[in-house]
Motif scaffolding. Structure first.
Motif, PDB file in Angstrom:
ATOM      1  N   SER A 149       0.732  -1.137   0.055  1.00  0.00           N
ATOM      2  CA  SER A 149      -0.049  -0.090  -0.139  1.00  0.00           C
ATOM      3  C   SER A 149       0.826   1.206   0.000  1.00  0.00           C
ATOM      4  O   SER A 149       1.700   1.421   1.041  1.00  0.00           O
ATOM      5  N   PRO A 150       0.969   2.001  -0.989  1.00  0.00           N
ATOM      6  CA  PRO A 150       0.103   1.818  -2.333  1.00  0.00           C
ATOM      7  C   PRO A 150       0.529   0.686  -3.069  1.00  0.00           C
ATOM      8  O   PRO A 150       1.781   0.541  -3.077  1.00  0.00           O
ATOM      9  N   MET A 151      -0.395   0.307  -3.771  1.00  0.00           N
ATOM     10  CA  MET A 151      -0.137  -0.705  -4.845  1.00  0.00           C
ATOM     11  C   MET A 151      -0.281  -0.019  -6.172  1.00  0.00           C
ATOM     12  O   MET A 151      -1.361   0.274  -6.774  1.00  0.00           O
TER      13      MET A 151
ATOM     14  N   THR B   8       7.607  -1.031  -1.764  1.00  0.00           N
ATOM     15  CA  THR B   8       6.583   0.041  -1.772  1.00  0.00           C
ATOM     16  C   THR B   8       6.528   0.172  -0.085  1.00  0.00           C
ATOM     17  O   THR B   8       7.383   0.024   0.542  1.00  0.00           O
ATOM     18  N   THR B   9       5.019   0.669   0.291  1.00  0.00           N
ATOM     19  CA  THR B   9       5.183   0.636   1.592  1.00  0.00           C
ATOM     20  C   THR B   9       4.148  -0.686   2.515  1.00  0.00           C
ATOM     21  O   THR B   9       3.209  -0.974   1.879  1.00  0.00           O
ATOM     22  N   TYR B  10       4.798  -1.258   3.413  1.00  0.00           N
ATOM     23  CA  TYR B  10       3.886  -2.554   3.834  1.00  0.00           C
ATOM     24  C   TYR B  10       3.707  -1.935   5.436  1.00  0.00           C
ATOM     25  O   TYR B  10       4.671  -1.653   6.261  1.00  0.00           O
TER      26      TYR B  10
ATOM     27  N   LEU C 284       5.737   0.558   7.225  1.00  0.00           N
ATOM     28  CA  LEU C 284       7.342   0.202   6.699  1.00  0.00           C
ATOM     29  C   LEU C 284       7.541   0.632   5.475  1.00  0.00           C
ATOM     30  O   LEU C 284       6.938   0.101   4.586  1.00  0.00           O
ATOM     31  N   ASN C 285       8.487   1.771   5.207  1.00  0.00           N
ATOM     32  CA  ASN C 285       8.573   2.328   3.664  1.00  0.00           C
ATOM     33  C   ASN C 285       9.872   1.315   3.395  1.00  0.00           C
ATOM     34  O   ASN C 285      11.120   1.273   4.018  1.00  0.00           O
ATOM     35  N   ALA C 286       9.723   0.708   1.972  1.00  0.00           N
ATOM     36  CA  ALA C 286      10.900  -0.329   1.444  1.00  0.00           C
ATOM     37  C   ALA C 286      12.145   0.693   1.393  1.00  0.00           C
ATOM     38  O   ALA C 286      13.138  -0.042   1.253  1.00  0.00           O
ATOM     39  N   SER C 287      12.011   1.708   1.260  1.00  0.00           N
ATOM     40  CA  SER C 287      13.429   2.578   1.165  1.00  0.00           C
ATOM     41  C   SER C 287      13.883   2.477   2.535  1.00  0.00           C
ATOM     42  O   SER C 287      15.509   2.719   2.504  1.00  0.00           O
ATOM     43  N   GLN C 288      13.718   1.964   3.738  1.00  0.00           N
ATOM     44  CA  GLN C 288      14.215   2.051   4.588  1.00  0.00           C
ATOM     45  C   GLN C 288      14.832   0.522   4.892  1.00  0.00           C
ATOM     46  O   GLN C 288      15.270   0.210   6.058  1.00  0.00           O
TER      47      GLN C 288
ATOM     48  N   THR D 166      15.781  -3.093  -1.927  1.00  0.00           N
ATOM     49  CA  THR D 166      14.913  -3.283  -3.036  1.00  0.00           C
ATOM     50  C   THR D 166      14.411  -2.111  -3.637  1.00  0.00           C
ATOM     51  O   THR D 166      14.404  -1.805  -4.998  1.00  0.00           O
ATOM     52  N   PHE D 167      14.387  -0.871  -2.824  1.00  0.00           N
ATOM     53  CA  PHE D 167      14.136   0.293  -3.329  1.00  0.00           C
ATOM     54  C   PHE D 167      15.027   0.993  -4.535  1.00  0.00           C
ATOM     55  O   PHE D 167      14.789   1.498  -5.525  1.00  0.00           O
ATOM     56  N   LEU D 168      16.470   0.848  -4.007  1.00  0.00           N
ATOM     57  CA  LEU D 168      17.525   1.134  -4.840  1.00  0.00           C
ATOM     58  C   LEU D 168      17.780   0.428  -6.328  1.00  0.00           C
ATOM     59  O   LEU D 168      18.250   0.672  -7.150  1.00  0.00           O
TER      60      LEU D 168
END
Ligand SMILES: *[C@@H]1O[C@H](CO)[C@@H](O)[C@H](O)[C@H]1NC(C)=O
Ligand SMILES: *[C@@H]1O[C@H](CO)[C@@H](O)[C@H](O)[C@H]1NC(C)=O
Ligand SMILES: *[C@@H]1O[C@H](CO)[C@@H](O)[C@H](O)[C@H]1NC(C)=O
Ligand SMILES: *[C@@H]1O[C@H](CO)[C@@H](O)[C@H](O)[C@H]1NC(C)=O
Ligand SMILES: *[C@@H]1O[C@H](CO)[C@@H](O)[C@H](O)[C@H]1NC(C)=O
Ligand SMILES: *[C@@H]1O[C@H](CO)[C@@H](O)[C@H](O)[C@H]1NC(C)=O
Length: 510
Positions: free
Chosen positions: A76-78, A117-119, A122-126, A144-146
């Motif tokens: 989310s968001p998808m 994405t965000t789970y 939790l933001n995947a950028s972290q 995964t973000f990079l």
């Protein structure tokens, strides 16, 4: 005269592998192990290709306390462009977590699916984590973000090949960095033929002017798999291992796209050396060749520096103009280093429509941090033996990274640019794309009418002698009788002892 030709043909027939027709109906290979785990999903779901993914909630592949040591979450968001299966759900880890697959020994494709994405919150950028499998480090400090291919294509999969040894299971372990988290959307496990990529000790791979032994103690990561000169090939159209083949346009270096001859309905004659599972027919019936004005075919592939790479080139002559040895001869270079010279596909295969692949190992020097570097590939005509055409050909290409001495495949994350395009160096000229011309090469000599008559006569007379491989061998014979065409002595010159040894040893495998 006649006698020496017969002797020559006899030799040829024994050097050339036997050809088998393409398999009609059903994939060329049926996986003995095939597991699809949709991580975080609460029920079994089908993907767009019709494959059924199991929920990992009550799976025997996860530890019994999975619910206590991990959590499930919905993306989310998808992004609407992202496939729901397996990307819409994830299993999230704050501590080490292992999936364990009881599978028989042998090589396996392990495909890991990620959608950054965000789970929950939790933001995947972290998220930074490592993934190991059977003692190999597949990913380390991985973001995964990079590593997302592009904002318009946020989800991605990573494909590895791991050899599961006797009495081993395949253990896939996720290890979050300190104060970070790990996640996974989907895991795919598919077996593959033992000797598809690992030829063992009896078939070393050319590594510049040395030999490289690719053993089953090496793990591979596939970075590129291209249907050169053709379109994307969906996983369900692969020869049974669900390998995706993509078009090569994005990786062409410079503005010269050449031509892309294709002959989709030509039957491909697979051989013992190139069994039907090697690559689907569509890979061999589409190709890229040089245009009239080209001097070479060039590609650039961003790869991680500091690793050995296995390059598999797929070749198949499908153009009506090229049926004989010494008609299209070219050199293969990687980063301006020749890896093979005087490649003559017809010489290797014995005829048109017969596919072959060749492996080479190259080393990409470390930039100090195992960052990205462009691997430059170049195919250029070799005119030393005065071939009929100045041209080069490629049908398919696979590029694998090899695990290092520390059994690691891990490299640095790409720099965050917001958009890491596949190849920043590749200049795209859409107008030049897909010149599906048919008459792409022009003979340097003509006058073939007399020869044609001879073809017919000889084909006819030889029919009773060689029931199989007529189309191959009759051509050899015909062409060698033309005065302006290569004489048997020219052709024999190619059969060095080493080459004959290689050809015979390859023909006897399997
Ligand atoms: C998945 O596809 C199979 C056929 O391959 C079908 O029998 C099954 O009902 C499908 N399942 C779902 C959840 O759509
Ligand atoms: C996640 O982090 C990235 C980078 O910091 C940011 O661009 C993005 O907006 C964040 N997403 C959400 C949903 O907060
Ligand atoms: C790996 O190679 C060794 C030596 O060639 C062989 O004995 C062993 O069976 C192979 N293992 C697998 C899983 O193929
Ligand atoms: C290629 O060269 C031949 C002569 O060598 C010429 O007839 C033909 O028009 C050229 N084709 C293209 C597409 O430039
Ligand atoms: C293997 O690991 C050791 C210790 O971390 C390191 O010094 C060495 O450079 C590594 N070798 C390779 C090939 O990365
Ligand atoms: C992990 O990756 C990030 C992003 O590329 C980088 O800034 C950081 O230095 C890396 N950490 C380690 C321990 O390598």
């Amino acid at each position: 005269m006649m006698l020496s030709y017969t002797l020559y043909l006899f030799l040829l027939l024994h050097i050339l592998p036997t050809t088998t027709s393409a398999v009609v109906g059903g994939p060329a290979y049926t996986a003995t192990d095939f597991i699809l785990l949709n991580c975080g999903a609460s029920s079994d779901l089908n993907d767009t290709s019709g494959r059924s993914w199991d929920s990992d909630e009550h799976t025997r592949y996860a530890p019994p306390n999975a619910a206590a040591i991990s959590s499930i979450s919905t993306a989310s968001p998808m992004d609407p462009s992202v496939f729901q299966v397996p990307y819409e759900t994830a299993r999230v880890f704050h501590s080490t977590f292992s999936y364990s697959f009881p599978v028989p020994a042998g090589p396996k494709f392990l495909r890991l699916y990620f959608y950054p994405t965000t789970y929950s919150t939790l933001n995947a950028s972290q998220s930074f984590f490592s993934v190991t499998a059977n003692g190999f480090t597949l990913l380390s400090n991985f973001s995964t973000f990079l590593n997302s291919p592009s904002p318009s294509e946020p989800s991605f999969k990573k494909e590895f090949i791991i050899n599961v040894q006797e009495n081993q299971r395949l253990e896939v372990t996720f290890i979050p960095n300190t104060n970070s988290f790990a996640f996974i959307n989907g895991i795919e496990l598919v077996s593959l033929p033992d000797h598809l990529y690992f030829k063992g000790d009896h078939m070393p791979i050319k590594f510049v002017d040395q030999l490289f032994y690719l053993t089953n103690e090496t793990a591979l990561e596939n970075l590129y798999r291209l249907n050169v000169g053709g379109n994307d090939v969906e996983i369900q159209d692969d020869s049974g291992m669900f390998r995706a083949w993509s078009q090569d346009d994005d990786y062409i270096f410079g503005a010269d796209f050449g031509y892309t001859p294709h002959a989709e309905d030509l039957p491909i004659k697979y051989t013992d050396q190139t069994p039907p599972y090697s690559a689907p027919e569509i890979v061999y019936t589409t190709s890229r060749v040089m245009a009239n004005t080209s001097i070479s075919l060039e590609w650039a592939f961003p790869v991680d520096s500091g690793f050995f790479y296995l390059l598999r080139f797929h070749f198949c002559e499908i153009q009506l103009e090229v049926t004989e040895q010494n008609e299209r001869v070219f050199d293969v270079s990687v980063d301006n280093q020749p890896v093979d010279v005087q490649v003559d596909v017809i010489y290797w295969t014995g005829g048109t429509k017969i596919p072959i692949f060749r492996d080479y190992v190259v080393w990409v020097i470390n930039d100090g941090r195992r960052g990205k570097k462009d691997l430059r590939l170049s195919l250029s005509p070799n005119t030393l033996g005065h071939p009929k055409y100045n041209n080069a050909l490629l049908n398919g290409l696979e590029i694998f990274k090899l695990s290092d001495a520390n059994r690691s495949l891990a490299a640095a994350n790409p720099e965050h640019t917001g958009c890491s395009s596949p190849s920043p160096l590749a200049l795209k000229l859409p107008g030049n794309k897909k010149n599906k011309g048919s008459s792409v090469i022009y003979p340097v000599m003509g006058s073939l009418i007399g020869i044609l008559a001879m073809v017919i006569a000889i084909c006819y007379s030889r029919q009773s002698i060689y029931k199989h491989g007529l189309s191959i061998t009759s051509r050899y014979r015909t062409w060698t009788t033309g005065s302006s065409l290569p004489l048997p002595s020219d052709l024999c010159r190619y059969f060095s002892l080493d080459e004959i040894k290689t050809a015979t040893s390859m023909a006897t495998i399997d």
